[in-house]
Design a protein around this motif. Structure first.
Motif, mmCIF file in Angstrom:
data_model
loop_
_atom_site.group_PDB
_atom_site.id
_atom_site.type_symbol
_atom_site.label_atom_id
_atom_site.label_comp_id
_atom_site.label_asym_id
_atom_site.label_seq_id
_atom_site.Cartn_x
_atom_site.Cartn_y
_atom_site.Cartn_z
ATOM 1 N N TYR A 1 -1.888 -4.103 4.091
ATOM 2 C CA TYR A 1 -2.957 -3.926 3.107
ATOM 3 C C TYR A 1 -2.550 -4.565 1.790
ATOM 4 O O TYR A 1 -1.381 -4.548 1.411
ATOM 5 C CB TYR A 1 -3.236 -2.434 2.859
ATOM 6 N N ASN B 1 -4.056 -3.518 -1.147
ATOM 7 C CA ASN B 1 -3.981 -2.303 -1.973
ATOM 8 C C ASN B 1 -3.535 -1.148 -1.089
ATOM 9 O O ASN B 1 -4.208 -0.821 -0.103
ATOM 10 C CB ASN B 1 -5.345 -1.976 -2.583
ATOM 11 N N ASN B 2 -2.409 -0.556 -1.446
ATOM 12 C CA ASN B 2 -1.888 0.579 -0.677
ATOM 13 C C ASN B 2 -2.317 1.886 -1.340
ATOM 14 O O ASN B 2 -2.000 2.116 -2.512
ATOM 15 C CB ASN B 2 -0.360 0.499 -0.588
ATOM 16 N N GLU B 3 -3.038 2.708 -0.590
ATOM 17 C CA GLU B 3 -3.568 3.932 -1.194
ATOM 18 C C GLU B 3 -3.617 5.057 -0.169
ATOM 19 O O GLU B 3 -3.767 4.824 1.036
ATOM 20 C CB GLU B 3 -4.952 3.676 -1.788
ATOM 21 N N LYS C 1 -4.337 4.250 3.747
ATOM 22 C CA LYS C 1 -4.301 2.806 4.016
ATOM 23 C C LYS C 1 -3.017 2.254 3.410
ATOM 24 O O LYS C 1 -2.992 1.835 2.251
ATOM 25 C CB LYS C 1 -5.539 2.133 3.429
ATOM 26 N N LEU C 2 -1.947 2.346 4.207
ATOM 27 C CA LEU C 2 -0.619 1.949 3.742
ATOM 28 C C LEU C 2 -0.014 0.913 4.681
ATOM 29 O O LEU C 2 -0.153 1.008 5.904
ATOM 30 C CB LEU C 2 0.307 3.181 3.681
ATOM 31 N N THR C 3 0.666 -0.061 4.090
ATOM 32 C CA THR C 3 1.317 -1.122 4.853
ATOM 33 C C THR C 3 2.567 -0.592 5.551
ATOM 34 O O THR C 3 3.274 0.263 5.011
ATOM 35 C CB THR C 3 1.692 -2.279 3.903
ATOM 36 N N TYR D 1 7.178 -0.299 -1.667
ATOM 37 C CA TYR D 1 6.074 -0.385 -2.639
ATOM 38 C C TYR D 1 5.669 1.012 -3.131
ATOM 39 O O TYR D 1 6.003 2.030 -2.516
ATOM 40 C CB TYR D 1 4.867 -1.096 -2.020
ATOM 41 N N LYS D 2 4.922 1.045 -4.257
ATOM 42 C CA LYS D 2 4.410 2.314 -4.796
ATOM 43 C C LYS D 2 2.912 2.407 -4.500
ATOM 44 O O LYS D 2 2.133 1.620 -5.029
ATOM 45 C CB LYS D 2 4.657 2.382 -6.307
ATOM 46 N N PRO D 3 2.509 3.348 -3.684
ATOM 47 C CA PRO D 3 1.077 3.453 -3.364
ATOM 48 C C PRO D 3 0.306 4.206 -4.439
ATOM 49 O O PRO D 3 0.887 4.956 -5.224
ATOM 50 C CB PRO D 3 1.081 4.252 -2.056
ATOM 51 N N LYS E 1 -2.079 7.268 -5.212
ATOM 52 C CA LYS E 1 -2.303 8.544 -4.536
ATOM 53 C C LYS E 1 -3.387 9.336 -5.262
ATOM 54 O O LYS E 1 -3.458 9.302 -6.488
ATOM 55 C CB LYS E 1 -1.012 9.362 -4.503
#
Length: 418
Positions: free
Chosen positions: A174, A176-178, A211-213, A399-401, A403
């Protein structure tokens, strides 16, 4: 195990059927229709109906009955949970689960059901795996399938099926990681005439959209996890860690899923967020009756109560009602005797009220009992049980998602006796 599945609309028409083993005649649903006639409301139809040669197990969601036919005795909750999973899968695939949408996508529906059950036994029920097996319908894919005669069936076996985490596909990426979590609580309560609580309980769920890589490992901790009892987890949750530390540790599925559902039944932990002041009176000699109700907030931590709808089934002797609401709109159906008042949002400075008179049948005796009042409402950014998420941490990825946690309380079966 499950021989057949029938989808029945609120009019009592069977609009879709699927058979896995032998074909079961539609006439088996006559037992279901008899039970439906005896029940006053759709929700009151018994979930298990025995017949001479079969058992009918059903769930009612989105104004559709999902009726499974089984011939041997199996744990009923196992079949009911599978039916709920079918509804959730349809919702995930098509956005909404309704009769027109199911009819429009009937080919995909049959393909998905074929993958979910193998010879009547649940096989692939995870949305991630199903979406790799059967591609979700899009306008472009539908046009191409119509022209070429191809189907939505995928070319390869899902990668998740071969891994130790079958609920998550490999190679997820992704931009954008969220990770978003919704804590949704539904309060069921019966309040007596004096305003005391007869019974109250909370059914809660935590729905996630992750939705996280890569292959992230998440931990979710609560401020007060002891509130939760009768907890049901998604298979991804490590149960031993929950038992020892009361921390949710899991590798999440990709996309939308229900992380856990829980139950709070201790009376002292269930705060009642609304109150109803009522004065409903019938006189023996008069053909007029008095009707007054006021709705107000209580124990809402300063949060606004929205989407308030008050309904009440009036006695048969009531011919008509002349009412004036201080806010919102009301309707009264003289045939069904159903009163409905759409209040909207409650303003604590000016409480909404509905006042007026009832026209009663001349010469008829006074009704045996006063009507009950049913409430629907929503409170945003509040979990009425007091449950709060403490923190969400991620391991295994650099990475920093982004939240986010959202809370909501809504009414389930909320009844006030008068």
């Amino acid at each position: 195990m499950i021989h057949s599945l029938f989808l029945i609309n609120s009019s009592g028409d069977i609009f879709l059927e699927k058979h896995w083993k032998s074909v079961v005649s539609r006439s088996v649903c006559d037992y279901f229709f008899e039970a439906q006639e005896r029940a006053t409301e759709a929700e009151n139809v018994p979930p298990v109906i025995p017949t001479p040669h079969h058992y009918l197990l059903s769930v009612y969601r989105h104004k559709i009955f999902f009726v499974a036919v089984i011939q041997t005795e199996v744990p009923p909750l196992f079949v009911i949970e599978f039916l709920h999973r079918v509804v959730d899968t349809f919702q995930d695939y098509f956005g909404v689960c309704s009769e027109p949408v199911i009819k429009d996508n009937v080919v995909v529906v049959y393909e998905v059901l074929e993958e979910m059950l193998d010879n009547g036994f649940p096989l692939a029920t995870e949305s991630n795996i199903l979406k790799e097996l059967i591609k979700p319908p899009t306008i472009l894919r539908t046009v191409v399938n119509t022209i070429t005669g191809s189907t939505n069936v995928g070319d390869q076996l899902p990668t998740g099926q071969l891994s130790v985490v079958p609920w998550r596909r490999t190679g997820v990426k992704y931009t954008n990681n969220e990770a978003y979590f919704d804590v949704i609580e539904e309060i069921d309560a019966i309040i007596d005439k004096s305003g005391s609580t007869i019974t109250a309980e909370i059914q809660g769920v935590i729905d996630a959209c992750v939705k996280l890589t890569g292959m992230p490992d998440l931990t979710l901790s609560f401020m007060n996890p002891r509130l939760l009892d009768d907890v049901s987890f998604h298979p991804c949750v490590r149960f031993k860690r929950w038992e020892s530390e009361r921390i949710l540790s899991f590798i999440p599925p990709d996309g939308n899923f229900r992380l856990l559902s829980y139950h709070v039944s201790a009376q002292n932990l269930v705060a009642i967020p609304v109150y109803v002041k009522h004065n409903i009176s019938f006189r023996d000699s008069s053909s007029l009756g008095r009707f007054e109700i006021t709705v107000g907030p209580k124990q809402t931590m300063g949060k606004a109560i929205e989407g308030v709808i008050v309904t009440s089934q009036m006695p048969k002797g009531v011919l008509n009602m002349s009412l004036t609401p201080s806010q919102g709109t009301h309707t009264f159906d003289p045939v069904t005797k159903m009163l409905s008042w759409d209040v909207g949002k409650i303003n604590p400075q000016k409480l909404p009220s509905l006042k007026g008179t009832m026209s009663l049948q001349a010469g008829a005796s006074k009704p045996d009992e006063n009507p009950t009042i049913n409430l629907q409402f929503k409170i945003q950014q509040l979990a009425i049980s007091g449950l709060k998420v403490n923190r969400l941490d991620m391991y295994g990825e650099k990475y920093k998602p982004f939240k986010g946690i959202k809370y909501m309380t809504k009414a389930g079966k909320f009844q006030v006796r008068t």
